[in-house]
Enzyme design. Sequence first.
Site, PDB file in Angstrom:
ATOM      1  N   GLU A  54      -2.379  69.947  57.154  1.00 53.44           N
ATOM      2  CA  GLU A  54      -0.930  69.925  56.966  1.00 53.44           C
ATOM      3  C   GLU A  54      -0.543  69.070  55.766  1.00 53.44           C
ATOM      4  O   GLU A  54       0.338  69.439  54.977  1.00 53.44           O
ATOM      5  CB  GLU A  54      -0.241  69.390  58.230  1.00 53.44           C
ATOM      6  CG  GLU A  54      -0.445  70.256  59.463  1.00 53.44           C
ATOM      7  CD  GLU A  54      -1.611  69.801  60.306  1.00 53.44           C
ATOM      8  OE1 GLU A  54      -1.505  69.841  61.538  1.00 53.44           O
ATOM      9  OE2 GLU A  54      -2.651  69.403  59.723  1.00 53.44           O
ATOM     10  N   CYS A  77      -1.564  66.932  64.955  1.00 49.32           N
ATOM     11  CA  CYS A  77      -1.897  65.723  65.709  1.00 49.32           C
ATOM     12  C   CYS A  77      -0.723  64.754  65.730  1.00 49.32           C
ATOM     13  O   CYS A  77       0.112  64.743  64.837  1.00 49.32           O
ATOM     14  CB  CYS A  77      -3.141  65.059  65.113  1.00 49.32           C
ATOM     15  SG  CYS A  77      -2.887  64.380  63.455  1.00 49.32           S
ATOM     16  N   CYS A  86       0.020  63.982  61.684  1.00 52.36           N
ATOM     17  CA  CYS A  86       0.533  65.128  60.936  1.00 52.36           C
ATOM     18  C   CYS A  86       1.987  65.411  61.316  1.00 52.36           C
ATOM     19  O   CYS A  86       2.754  65.943  60.506  1.00 52.36           O
ATOM     20  CB  CYS A  86      -0.331  66.351  61.193  1.00 52.36           C
ATOM     21  SG  CYS A  86      -1.967  66.212  60.431  1.00 52.36           S
TER      22      CYS A  86
END
Length: 382
Positions: A54, A77, A86
């Site tokens: 990401e 996450c 992220c």
Amino acid sequence: MDDPAAHMARAVELAALGLGTTSPNPVVGCVVLDARGEVAGEGFHAYAGGPHAEVVALRAAGERARGGTAYVTLEPCDHTGSTGPCTKALLAAGVARVVYAVPDPNPVAAGGGERLRAHGVEVAHGLLEEEAERVNAAWLTSVRLGRPYVTWKFAATLDGRSAAADGTSKWITSPEAREDVHRLRAGADAIIAGIGTVLADDPLLTARPAKQSARPAERSARPAERSARAAERGAVRGEPLRVVVDSRARTPQGARVLDGAAPTLVAIADSTETGLAADLVRLPYGPDGLDLRALLTELRRRGVVSAFLEGGPTLAGSFVRQGLVDRVVAYVAPALLGSGRAALGQAGVSTIAGIHSFVFEEVSLIGPDLRLVARPGTPKEK
């Protein structure tokens, strides 16, 4: 145009570029669209400790990510490890919508979807979940089952023989097939063989892929991605752990598997007395030999996410019998022997009703040989 399936398929393709260098982390791919539905950035997790997919995709998108959509193969996450969450990066970028394929089964990192929803981001999941699961099978297996993902590789003739009647087995398959094996070895965290193989062949059990070799996903990637991928692989990937299943500690001190070219672990029975100078792990011993589940648990404790099984037919039979094989890669040579050693030993099947069923995932030619890739399943899945 925003084509959800196409964008997620691209994310899966990107995730595959990280195979072999992200362990013990998952492989993840991400595609970021701008508010008009046009691709603004792409990224994948390339190596453990490096930026997540990401973050890479958001950096490429820049301000165009604001009000846009992120397609991610794994739930973003929501924890801080070697890198930040992220979810924080997605929120800071102003992404309006996140679509992920597979929920994160790791309780430490899970909850990213809920975090994003709580901050007003539209979240959906399940798109191309099967495809995303398949590319990330090793990591998902290690998290869900607490053991490495096991690939059993064997080479055989058309009639299923892995060696001639006199025991000779070099070389049944072609140089192209053998090079492909080294490529697969290089992508694993551990290579497992039995003491029979060590005594008969004195193998190195190292990964020696040609420098120009590339995975199918790499060959289909853009040139810049291939260059970055090759550089990262060379910079961060060491030799896989060599594992010898040797209950009575018969490994010769001068065996090449103990040459120091790569780390080696010798698994012996807990009651075995030995002066073998090696890294030893003592395991319970029962009617089926060493406790293979205990071995895999120990390997996972040591950070092994994927294991490549190259043992002979006896060890392979034990793994299959205990349901510990997650994938089979078979190299079949266009040749016949008529006698000799079978590729698989006793696998716990006495009647056709007890057959171990698999589903083919890939059938391809490697040089003159046929490569078959299969996973446990039933014919109904075809």
